[in-house]
Design an enzyme around this catalytic site. Structure first.
Site, mmCIF file in Angstrom:
data_model
loop_
_atom_site.group_PDB
_atom_site.id
_atom_site.type_symbol
_atom_site.label_atom_id
_atom_site.label_comp_id
_atom_site.label_asym_id
_atom_site.label_seq_id
_atom_site.Cartn_x
_atom_site.Cartn_y
_atom_site.Cartn_z
ATOM 1 N N GLU A 142 -1.235 -4.178 5.919
ATOM 2 C CA GLU A 142 -2.111 -5.046 6.719
ATOM 3 C C GLU A 142 -3.520 -5.027 6.109
ATOM 4 O OE1 GLU A 142 -0.043 -2.719 8.212
ATOM 5 O OE2 GLU A 142 1.420 -4.270 8.719
ATOM 6 N N SER A 202 -7.476 10.966 4.035
ATOM 7 C CA SER A 202 -7.271 10.691 5.452
ATOM 8 C C SER A 202 -7.621 11.879 6.332
ATOM 9 C CB SER A 202 -5.812 10.328 5.711
ATOM 10 O OG SER A 202 -5.391 9.320 4.834
ATOM 11 N N GLU A 228 -4.413 3.819 -7.351
ATOM 12 C CA GLU A 228 -3.249 4.066 -6.519
ATOM 13 C C GLU A 228 -2.533 2.758 -6.176
ATOM 14 O OE1 GLU A 228 -4.101 6.236 -2.928
ATOM 15 O OE2 GLU A 228 -1.990 6.814 -2.685
ATOM 16 N N GLN A 274 -4.325 14.720 -2.668
ATOM 17 C CA GLN A 274 -5.389 13.779 -2.353
ATOM 18 C C GLN A 274 -5.840 13.965 -0.912
ATOM 19 O OE1 GLN A 274 -5.351 9.590 -3.694
ATOM 20 N NE2 GLN A 274 -4.349 9.180 -1.770
HETATM 21 C C1 FAD Z 1 4.152 9.101 2.846
HETATM 22 C C2 FAD Z 1 2.677 9.091 3.003
HETATM 23 C C3 FAD Z 1 1.887 9.749 2.097
HETATM 24 C C4 FAD Z 1 0.507 9.782 2.244
HETATM 25 N N1 FAD Z 1 -0.231 10.512 1.353
HETATM 26 C C5 FAD Z 1 -1.559 10.640 1.538
HETATM 27 C C6 FAD Z 1 -2.339 11.506 0.703
HETATM 28 O O1 FAD Z 1 -1.820 12.127 -0.225
HETATM 29 N N2 FAD Z 1 -3.649 11.642 0.964
HETATM 30 C C7 FAD Z 1 -4.276 10.969 1.978
HETATM 31 O O2 FAD Z 1 -5.459 11.125 2.144
HETATM 32 N N3 FAD Z 1 -3.569 10.144 2.797
HETATM 33 C C8 FAD Z 1 -2.227 9.965 2.600
HETATM 34 N N4 FAD Z 1 -1.495 9.166 3.448
HETATM 35 C C9 FAD Z 1 -2.164 8.541 4.590
HETATM 36 C C10 FAD Z 1 -2.335 7.048 4.496
HETATM 37 O O3 FAD Z 1 -3.305 6.717 3.560
HETATM 38 C C11 FAD Z 1 -2.674 6.549 5.892
HETATM 39 O O4 FAD Z 1 -1.563 6.776 6.709
HETATM 40 C C12 FAD Z 1 -3.019 5.085 5.922
HETATM 41 O O5 FAD Z 1 -4.220 4.838 5.272
HETATM 42 C C13 FAD Z 1 -3.099 4.551 7.347
HETATM 43 O O6 FAD Z 1 -3.942 5.317 8.142
HETATM 44 P P1 FAD Z 1 -3.466 5.882 9.553
HETATM 45 O O7 FAD Z 1 -2.229 6.626 9.339
HETATM 46 O O8 FAD Z 1 -4.582 6.555 10.201
HETATM 47 O O9 FAD Z 1 -3.074 4.601 10.363
HETATM 48 P P2 FAD Z 1 -4.084 3.590 11.175
HETATM 49 O O10 FAD Z 1 -5.231 3.383 10.311
HETATM 50 O O11 FAD Z 1 -4.279 4.223 12.502
HETATM 51 O O12 FAD Z 1 -3.223 2.328 11.243
HETATM 52 C C14 FAD Z 1 -2.270 2.074 12.263
HETATM 53 C C15 FAD Z 1 -1.877 0.613 12.171
HETATM 54 O O13 FAD Z 1 -3.017 -0.214 12.381
HETATM 55 C C16 FAD Z 1 -3.183 -1.123 11.318
HETATM 56 N N5 FAD Z 1 -4.612 -1.380 11.096
HETATM 57 C C17 FAD Z 1 -5.628 -0.483 11.089
HETATM 58 N N6 FAD Z 1 -6.785 -1.099 10.829
HETATM 59 C C18 FAD Z 1 -6.511 -2.409 10.674
HETATM 60 C C19 FAD Z 1 -7.295 -3.575 10.374
HETATM 61 N N7 FAD Z 1 -8.611 -3.512 10.192
HETATM 62 N N8 FAD Z 1 -6.666 -4.768 10.284
HETATM 63 C C20 FAD Z 1 -5.332 -4.858 10.454
HETATM 64 N N9 FAD Z 1 -4.535 -3.795 10.728
HETATM 65 C C21 FAD Z 1 -5.118 -2.584 10.837
HETATM 66 C C22 FAD Z 1 -2.547 -0.432 10.148
HETATM 67 O O14 FAD Z 1 -2.178 -1.363 9.143
HETATM 68 C C23 FAD Z 1 -1.352 0.245 10.794
HETATM 69 O O15 FAD Z 1 -0.314 -0.678 10.933
HETATM 70 C C24 FAD Z 1 -0.104 9.102 3.324
HETATM 71 C C25 FAD Z 1 0.685 8.402 4.229
HETATM 72 C C26 FAD Z 1 2.058 8.390 4.093
HETATM 73 C C27 FAD Z 1 2.877 7.636 5.087
#
Ligand code: FAD
Lengths: 386, 324
Positions: free
Chosen positions: A370, A128, A243, A125
């Site tokens: 969150e 991100s 999902e 997928q």
């Molecule tokens: C094991 C694992 C597998 C994954 N697999 C996939 C995959 O197959 N394909 C894919 O595309 N992605 C995948 N992901 C990515 C995942 O979808 C993202 O990590 C997730 O959406 C969070 O984005 P970020 O890491 O950029 O964190 P950020 O968006 O930077 O978030 C950091 C923190 O800020 C908080 N935050 C951000 N915005 C807000 C808001 N508006 N209100 C309150 N809190 C907020 C978040 O909750 C988090 O605590 C995977 C992640 C993990 C850990």
């Protein structure tokens, strides 16, 4: 209301149980995050496909049995009951396939579903990006017209199982002028296409469970666009609903883990009566939660069968399953105490520890908890946005 | 009543922090992942900084300082994730020759009461010169070779090699039951100090990230959910710190209260703070938090390991309850 399954469903359950009991690989397959382990899991998908167990709820022409949602849930219960291998094809089968059924052309369904069901093509997928996680609409990877095709460039990250997968489904910006949520298109991309580079990322347990994927002028034909051009956001939200909601994390996964926790509890009660006694409440709570999730899912399934839709409610599921999973794993570690690194029922050291580590990701992937709480508050409850 | 650090306590903390920054930057600590022996140079640096001899009398080669000083030192060591049997060697210095100077590394094992089932886990065994076993009779000293130990290759903390003991031999009694209780109490309080340092380190890491990481065109720290995660981390770390300092002072000034009760309470809070904060730190980092690169998981694993060595929360709560 009636909590009993019908005769047909019970017969189906027995058939699934007996096939699984005689076919589930033993000993357990090596880790999915190694090349050998990945191929072993792929071979298991093939074995299931050949006996028509890999996608029971799909129409027969794509390799399924044409069964309903309840039968699928029954199958999942049996699947987890025997602790069968992790589904290496899960991103395709549980996330992309429902989206293909909803938005795909007949040609696309014929082309992509059978090899997905057989494990011949494993999907990852690609949502991100380094600067677009929670804020998915901020993605910058682009697709531009060129020579009658699309030309993709940019970077995706955190693609689970991306290190060894064959195809990627993902969102790319096709109209940079449009409002953020418009002008995105959903593409299907083979990872062996010229211009694609996959770089594994080490996870906190040291395993390369996910990868970054780079696109440099990757040519993709129109036939690999899913849904309408510029309408990818809506298509992606359907995938995300799967999902968080019904299909990726079936309740059986947690009722099975809760069942193992219960056995562990009984097993430890002899040697460590004091520890078991003080953790009794926590174990009971895990069992009740897992069961509640199962019942909630049956409720949702009943609504869907009656023609209803799962919308933002999927976010409630996601918060609940991820936190239940953590509670189960944490309680198991407490029961084990110093043995957590040492034992599990099959002499595989640290299985619960691995389970705990992976459970830590639950509140992050599939949209962080969150974000899910915001979705529930704003879209289900109608509370005002900040 | 003056619950601020004194000038020399603050100066000691500052000096320790600088020592850790220069000798134990995280990249260097992490280079030891998977290693099964403690780095001798690093250990010497700790000894030279007085980590193990701090509370010994000046005549015994120490600095004659109190537990309050030791607590601020161990807090810094925890913050820097310094590996090795730090607390055990420190508390053993009054018994085992060469521990204070860094020549001997010492392990500390709590013998399970009669009828309790082993295994007991011991850290850093390959580097130890002596093992102290504390039980109701007193303190027993054993050469590490006397232990029937099996290495654990899938340890909780990649920076702490573990061994499992199937049995614990009697060993020579080297100190009485009163000393055994003191060793255990000091071990509890200084381990809690390590945990407070870890709890603060991850709270800072998360807060920094929340200020700098942007989503939805603003820092994620502007979202209330993230603010609350960070604020809770600070609350847990600061309250735990206050009780660790109080427990340390109570050891130095026995007339102010019951040091064991204070220590068990402090350990309870510090364990919870370190584990919960590390988990929250992963959460604030989102996908980054789940990578090997971000060290939050190392803090989580170390915190879980150190807490486990103190006895489970319930046990600590019982110690407090028994002494009410
Ligand atoms: C094991 C694992 C597998 C994954 N697999 C996939 C995959 O197959 N394909 C894919 O595309 N992605 C995948 N992901 C990515 C995942 O979808 C993202 O990590 C997730 O959406 C969070 O984005 P970020 O890491 O950029 O964190 P950020 O968006 O930077 O978030 C950091 C923190 O800020 C908080 N935050 C951000 N915005 C807000 C808001 N508006 N209100 C309150 N809190 C907020 C978040 O909750 C988090 O605590 C995977 C992640 C993990 C850990």
């Amino acid at each position: 209301m009636d909590l009993r399954f019908g005769d047909e469903q019970e017969r189906f359950r027995r058939e699934a149980r007996s096939w699984l009991e005689s076919n589930v690989p033993s000993p357990k397959l090596p880790s999915l995050d190694t090349p050998e382990g990945f191929e072993a899991h792929r071979a298991w998908e093939r074995t299931m496909f050949e006996a028509r167990w890999s996608v029971v709820s799909w129409p027969e022409r794509y390799g399924g049995r044409g069964l309903g949602l309840l039968e699928w849930l029954v199958f999942e219960e049996e699947y987890y009951r025997v602790q069968a291998p992790t589904r290496v094809g899960q991103n395709g089968i549980f996330l992309l396939a429902p989206t293909l059924f909803e938005f795909g052309t007949d040609e696309q369904k014929d082309r992509y579903l059978p090899p997905m069901a057989s494990g011949e093509e494993i999907w990852c997928q690609g949502w991100s990006e380094p600067d677009a996680g929670s804020d998915l609409a901020a993605i910058r990877s682009r697709a531009e017209r060129g020579g009658g095709d699309w030309v993709l460039s940019g970077q995706k990250t955190w693609c689970s199982r991306g290190a060894f997968a064959d195809w990627l489904f993902g969102l790319f910006r096709t109209d940079p002028e449009a409002e953020r949520h418009r002008g995105l298109t959903y593409f299907l991309v083979p990872l062996d296409a010229p211009g694609v580079t996959v770089r594994p990322i080490a996870q906190l347990d040291g395993e390369t469970g996910f990868a970054e994927v780079f696109f440099e002028d990757v040519v993709v034909p129109d036939a690999q666009v899913l849904g309408e051009v510029h309408e990818g956001w809506g298509v992606a939200m359907a995938t995300a609903g799967s999902e968080r909601g019904l299909s990726l994390r079936s309740p059986a996964r947690y009722t099975e883990a809760a069942g193992r926790l219960e056995s562990l509890y009984h097993q430890r009660a002899g040697d460590h009566p004091a520890r078991a006694a003080r953790l009794g409440d926590a174990v009971a709570r895990c069992l009740v939660d897992a069961e509640a999730y199962r019942l909630h899912t049956y409720w949702t399934a009943t609504k869907v069968l009656a023609g209803g839709q799962v919308g933002a409610e999927a976010s409630m599921n996601k918060v609940f399953w991820s936190e239940t999973d953590l509670a189960i794993q944490r309680t198991a570690l407490e029961l084990l105490g110093a043995d957590a690194e040492l034992l599990d029922e099959e002499d595989r050291p640290g299985a619960w520890l691995d389970g705990y580590l992976f459970a830590l990701a639950g509140p992050i992937y599939a949209g962080t908890n969150e974000i899910q709480r915001n979705v529930v508050a704003e879209r289900v409850l109608g509370l005002p946005r900040p | 009543m003056d619950f601020e650090l004194s000038d020399d306590e603050a100066a000691l903390a500052e000096a320790m922090r600088r020592m850790c920054q220069s000798r134990f930057p995280l990249e260097r600590v992490r280079a030891g992942e998977g290693r099964r022996v403690v780095d001798a140079d690093q250990w010497r640096a700790l000894a030279e900084a007085g980590v193990f001899s701090l509370r010994l009398a000046e005549d015994d080669g120490g600095a004659g300082l109190g537990t309050a000083h030791a607590a601020v030192v161990f807090e810094e060591l925890g913050r820097a994730l310094v590996p090795g049997p730090l607390v055990a060697t420190h508390v053993a210095a009054r018994i085992v020759k060469g521990a204070g100077t860094g020549e001997q590394l010492v392990g500390l094992v709590h013998r399970p009461p009669m009828g309790r089932v082993l295994p007991v886990v011991v850290a850093d065994l390959a580097s130890l010169g002596a093992v102290l076993v504390v039980d109701e009779q007193g303190v027993h000293q054993l050469p590490p070779e006397a232990l029937e130990a099996e290495p654990i290759d899938h340890g909780l903390d990649p920076l702490t090699p573990l061994w499992r003991l199937a049995t614990i031999p009697e060993g020579a009694v080297v100190a009485d039951a009163g000393t055994a209780r003191e060793l255990w109490r000091d071990h509890l309080v200084l381990s809690a100090a390590l945990l407070v340092g870890m709890a603060s380190a991850v709270a800072e890491l998360a807060t920094e990230y929340a200020k700098q990481r942007r989503q939805f065109d603003r820092p994620i720290g502007s979202f209330q959910a993230v603010k609350h995660l960070c604020a809770d981390m600070l609350v847990r770390a600061e309250t735990a710190r206050a009780s660790v300092h109080a427990a340390a002072v109570t050891i130095d000034q026995p007339d102010v209260g019951d040091a064991l009760r204070a220590g068990a309470g402090a350990a309870l809070l510090a364990s919870d703070a370190a584990v919960a904060n590390a988990k929250a730190c992963i959460q604030v980092h989102g996908g980054m938090g789940f990578t090997w690169e971000v060290p939050a998981h190392l803090y989580l694993m170390r915190a879980a390991l150190v807490s486990r060595g103190l006895g489970r929360a319930q046990r600590l709560a019982e110690v407090v309850a028994e002494r009410l």
